[in-house]
Design a protein around this motif. Structure first.
Motif, short mmCIF file in Angstrom:
data_model
loop_
_atom_site.label_atom_id
_atom_site.label_comp_id
_atom_site.label_asym_id
_atom_site.label_seq_id
_atom_site.Cartn_x
_atom_site.Cartn_y
_atom_site.Cartn_z
N PRO A 1 -41.30 -20.11 52.46
CA PRO A 1 -42.36 -21.13 52.52
C PRO A 1 -43.10 -21.24 51.20
CG PRO A 1 -42.44 -19.66 54.42
CD PRO A 1 -41.48 -19.04 53.46
N LEU A 2 -43.63 -22.41 50.92
CA LEU A 2 -44.37 -22.60 49.68
C LEU A 2 -45.56 -21.66 49.57
CD1 LEU A 2 -44.40 -26.49 49.35
CD2 LEU A 2 -43.01 -24.87 48.07
N THR A 3 -46.15 -21.30 50.70
CA THR A 3 -47.30 -20.39 50.68
C THR A 3 -46.93 -19.03 50.12
OG1 THR A 3 -46.81 -19.86 53.00
CG2 THR A 3 -48.52 -21.51 52.57
N GLU A 4 -45.65 -18.66 50.17
CA GLU A 4 -45.21 -17.37 49.64
C GLU A 4 -44.73 -17.47 48.19
OE1 GLU A 4 -42.28 -15.62 52.17
OE2 GLU A 4 -43.45 -15.92 54.00
N ILE A 5 -44.63 -18.69 47.67
CA ILE A 5 -44.08 -18.87 46.33
C ILE A 5 -45.12 -19.38 45.34
CG2 ILE A 5 -42.32 -20.06 44.96
CD1 ILE A 5 -40.68 -20.39 47.52
N VAL A 6 -45.90 -20.38 45.75
CA VAL A 6 -46.82 -21.06 44.83
C VAL A 6 -48.22 -20.48 44.99
CG1 VAL A 6 -47.75 -23.27 44.08
CG2 VAL A 6 -45.41 -23.14 44.99
N THR A 7 -48.69 -19.80 43.97
CA THR A 7 -50.01 -19.17 44.06
C THR A 7 -51.14 -20.18 43.91
OG1 THR A 7 -50.04 -18.73 41.67
CG2 THR A 7 -49.09 -17.02 43.09
N THR A 8 -50.86 -21.35 43.38
CA THR A 8 -51.87 -22.39 43.19
C THR A 8 -51.63 -23.56 44.15
OG1 THR A 8 -50.48 -23.32 41.43
CG2 THR A 8 -52.26 -21.82 40.77
N LEU A 9 -51.15 -23.25 45.36
CA LEU A 9 -50.79 -24.30 46.29
C LEU A 9 -51.99 -25.18 46.67
CD1 LEU A 9 -48.49 -25.54 47.87
CD2 LEU A 9 -48.94 -23.93 49.74
N ALA A 10 -53.17 -24.59 46.73
CA ALA A 10 -54.37 -25.38 47.06
C ALA A 10 -54.60 -26.48 46.01
CB ALA A 10 -55.59 -24.48 47.16
#
Length: 252
Positions: A227-236
């Protein structure tokens, strides 16, 4: 004899990280298909131009490879930024291919989309961080953590805001659809035809080029399935940049 005669050329257009490697490998296992990959990336032209002659650099590269192809179907890949790097308008390149393979049904086109452009960007950045672009079944890649700045994303030899990439790709695919309106292209998507079972795309391509499917082995696996939540630290920040646009769903 013209090396283009009595052959069928298949050109697949995509933006990268869309499943073309696994699809190409499947097709290259077919006894009637020779998959040459991305014309732009052929190593023999890294430090020198293609042989002289008529047509663009990419066409001359292709023409130089054809005498060595023994199978009846030759397949190549092209990305939009490859044409840009060589200063070749899309309509010019398409006309060159049609002119090189003028016989009826000799020039076939495939449009391979990845619906979620953000996932393409994540895959490109993850591959660069790992230094590995491909994965094999049963050999998972190490996890990655990406800091994506929506104001400046660096991929494919370019650097621009995230939203500009997404809009550019939409515009380029729209132009491609218009240019190929009378060519009867095969339209595939990563999500529908490759992600869960690449053999779906393989069988569609075989039907498109008039070859019965054989029994290839799937030899490549997904590289960024998390999931993107596990990859992208700046997802917000990415979500905020896409909020209120037609691309907002890509960050969910």
């Amino acid at each position: 004899m013209n090396p283009s005669s009595a052959r069928q050329l298949v050109t697949i257009f995509h933006i990268g990280r869309s499943g073309s490697t696994v699809l190409g490998d499947l097709l290259n296992q077919h006894s009637a298909v020779e998959w040459l990959g991305e014309i732009h990336e052929w190593p023999e032209f890294r430090d020198r131009a293609a042989p002289p002659g008529s047509g663009s650099e990419l066409l001359r590269r292709l023409r130089s490879r054809l005498p060595g192809v023994t199978r009846p179907v030759v397949a190549v890949e092209a990305q939009f930024f490859h044409l840009h790097d060589h200063g070749i308008p899309l309509h010019t390149f398409l006309d060159e291919l049609r002119g090189e393979f003028p016989e009826p049904a000799a020039c076939r086109f495939i449009v391979l989309r990845r619906k979620n452009y953000l996932r393409k960007i994540v895959s490109s950045l993850a591959a660069r961080q790992r230094g590995r672009w491909f994965a094999r079944p049963g050999s998972p890649l190490p996890p990655v953590h990406l800091e994506i700045n929506p104001e400046r994303v660096c991929i494919d030899g370019d650097a621009q805001p995230l939203i500009d990439y997404l809009r550019d790709w939409d515009a380029q695919f729209d132009q491609l659809d218009s240019e190929l309106a009378t060519d009867g292209p095969l339209c595939l998507t990563y999500e529908d035809d490759i992600e869960q079972d690449p053999l779906v795309a393989y069988r569609k391509v075989c039907a498109h080029v008039g070859q019965p499917p054989e029994a290839p082995e799937v030899r490549f696996a997904r590289t960024t399935a998390q999931p993107l939540t596990e990859i992208v630290t700046t997802l917000a920040a990415v979500r905020q940049a896409l909020a209120g646009t037609e691309y907002a769903w890509m960050a969910d």
